[in-house]
Motif scaffolding. Structure first.
Motif, PDB file in Angstrom:
ATOM      1  N   ASP A   1      -0.189   1.539   1.059  1.00 54.35           N
ATOM      2  CA  ASP A   1      -0.939   0.238   0.227  1.00 54.35           C
ATOM      3  C   ASP A   1      -0.603  -0.758   1.073  1.00 54.35           C
TER       4      ASP A   1
ATOM      5  N   GLU B   1       6.165  -1.501   7.447  1.00 50.73           N
ATOM      6  CA  GLU B   1       5.671  -2.793   6.938  1.00 50.73           C
ATOM      7  C   GLU B   1       7.038  -4.247   6.759  1.00 50.73           C
TER       8      GLU B   1
ATOM      9  N   ASP C   1      -3.198  -2.085   6.384  1.00 48.05           N
ATOM     10  CA  ASP C   1      -4.542  -1.970   6.226  1.00 48.05           C
ATOM     11  C   ASP C   1      -5.100  -1.026   7.024  1.00 48.05           C
ATOM     12  N   GLU C   2      -6.699  -0.154   6.477  1.00 50.03           N
ATOM     13  CA  GLU C   2      -6.755   1.200   7.219  1.00 50.03           C
ATOM     14  C   GLU C   2      -6.612   1.133   9.463  1.00 50.03           C
TER      15      GLU C   2
END
Length: 502
Positions: free
Chosen positions: A434, A398, A437-438
């Motif tokens: 979190d 991230e 995204d999946e």
């Protein structure tokens, strides 16, 4: 010595089998395989030349034979006694003209003969069953049928204890009780089934649970060893199917057989974590480490860096945003080595995608600030400067998102595999659940040899789970604890493994 159940996989789960001379409860809803597993257990005893007793409280012999007609069970075996008992309305000698619950077999035989029978009470039930002693194995299918003796739980509890003592002590048998499971979510005062009561679950030596649930539109059956006193049993859920020999518990292996297991691992320096993963992180492979933002992944990263330096590897890191430069430097200086010296000697490389580091040192790269520090150029420079050393890459996914889109991250991952990583290079990608995204998270999962997830539960305890690996205890969840000395983190060993911290 453990008593084999008739299922090789279930025996492995139980660290060899059922505890000898003890009573274990098998609980589950209708059609989950309780009776089949119980009879399979007796068949294993018959095959071993043992004396076995099957006691039914719900079916006659003909009904039992019909229920087991699809299986290769020898109900007419000379070492097997099949009997039944149940409560019916009738007269007893003691009570004269008053009708009450009396003890009969399901084939209609009365204990006292004529128009009278014995009361359906513990004393007479145990007296009736004593005639079948001794035996090596006993099945009582099911204890739910004994609940007709009354609503007094103390009476029922004493009855269960009496029967446990009868079978374990007087019979000398290893025993299985079956019982219907309570409906999930039912309030305790509304529970009518025996299996939910303390009288059964807390008085037996172990509890094995069977249940059904829908998986992608299809019904599947599952089994779990809920407790087994004195046994370091596997706590993971397994699936149940049926075959000629009874229930089949799967999978027997959750990881690849030996020829597919990597021969070399890089230790995490956390013994319990090495055991969980089958040896550590696959050397020359990649691992994904997911966390929930509360669980601390940094101890794993730090210990991997310590190991990398001892192996004379170089380290490339994309640090997480939540770890300020000053804190990261203090950690590395204390545990790994002087960070600036490592950078100066081309042993440590830092890609600052978050743009929070001062670019005053060799091998600190700032892709957001300098056009010359685009990701590909940065990793090409790292590859050139590390020389012949293998590379450990620790990449916070991230942290790259402010600069790279999801598609660009995918392309970067492909580029790393094609142009950067050598066969001996090892990489770990870590991220907050979190933050991705999946689809992007699934991309990293699919491309990794191993996958770990760590999180803090509602009760404040941290856990780690192995979700993917060619070895180790796949699907196993373990407690994490921290210590005052290196490696500062401990993971409790999986069941059946010596040396775990309890």
């Amino acid at each position: 010595m453990p008593v084999q159940t008739g299922s090789e996989t279930l025996d492995t789960i139980l660290d060899g089998g059922l505890p000898e001379g003890r009573t274990v409860l098998v609980t589950g809803g209708p059609g989950t395989g309780k009776s089949t597993l119980a009879m399979q257990y007796l068949q294993a005893g018959l095959d071993a030349g043992e004396d076995c007793v099957y006691i039914s409280t719900e079916q006659t012999f003909d009904e039992i034979a019909d229920s087991f007609s699809d299986f290769a069970f020898e109900l007419d075996h000379e070492n097997l006694t099949v009997t039944s008992l149940h409560a019916t309305s009738g007269y007893t000698v003691d009570e004269g003209e008053e009708r009450e619950l009396t003890l009969e077999t399901l084939d209609g035989d009365q204990m006292l003969g004529g128009n009278y029978s014995a009361p359906f009470e513990a004393e007479y039930i145990t007296k009736h069953l004593e005639q079948f002693a001794p035996a090596d194995r006993v099945v009582l299918d099911s204890v739910s049928g004994l609940s007709a003796m009354g609503e007094d739980r103390d009476v029922f509890r004493r009855t269960i204890l009496d029967m446990i003592r009868l079978f374990n002590d007087e019979f000398g048998a290893t025993t299985l009780f079956t019982a219907e499971e309570s409906q999930p979510g039912a309030a305790q005062q509304d529970v009518k089934t025996v299996a939910a009561s303390d009288a059964v679950q807390f008085n037996t030596h172990g509890v094995v649970r069977l249940w059904r649930e829908i998986v992608d539109g299809d019904t599947h059956r599952f089994i779990e060893v809920v407790k087994m006193r004195g046994v370091d049993h596997d706590t993971r859920v397994h699936e149940v199917t049926f075959g000629d020999g009874g229930v089949r518990v799967s999978p027997r292996l959750r990881t690849h057989p030996g020829e597919f297991v990597p021969s070399e691992y890089m230790t995490t320096r956390i013994p319990g974590l090495d055991t969980l993963t089958g040896g550590g992180i696959v050397l020359g492979g990649s691992m994904v480490l997911q966390h929930d933002g509360q669980a601390n992944p940094h101890s794993i990263l730090t210990n991997l860096m310590v190991e990398a330096i001892e192996r004379d590897m170089a380290i490339a890191i994309v640090p997480p945003v939540e770890l300020p430069p000053k804190v990261l430097k203090e950690i590395i200086d204390e545990r790994v080595g002087d960070m600036y010296d490592l950078m100066a000697n081309d042993r440590f490389f830092l890609a600052d995608f978050a743009n929070i580091w001062q670019n005053t040192r060799r091998n600190v790269f700032k892709p957001q600030e300098h056009e010359s520090d685009d990701p590909e150029t940065v990793f090409e420079t790292i590859d050139d400067r590390r020389g012949e050393r293998p590379l450990l890459s620790l990449i916070n996914v991230e942290a790259q998102l402010p600069m790279l889109t999801a598609d660009e991250l995918r392309q970067m991952r492909f580029w790393e595999e094609e142009h950067l990583f050598r066969p001996e290079d090892t990489s770990l990608y870590f991220y907050n659940d979190d933050a991705l995204d999946e689809a992007l998270a699934a991309f990293y999962q699919n491309g990794a040899w191993q996958s770990l997830r760590t999180w803090v539960s509602d009760n404040g305890l941290q856990y780690v789970k192995l979700n993917k690996s060619p070895g180790g205890y796949l699907g196993s969840t373990r407690l994490v604890e921290y210590m005052d000395e290196p490696p500062y983190m401990n993971v409790l060993n999986p069941p059946g493994v010596d040396g775990g911290t309890e």
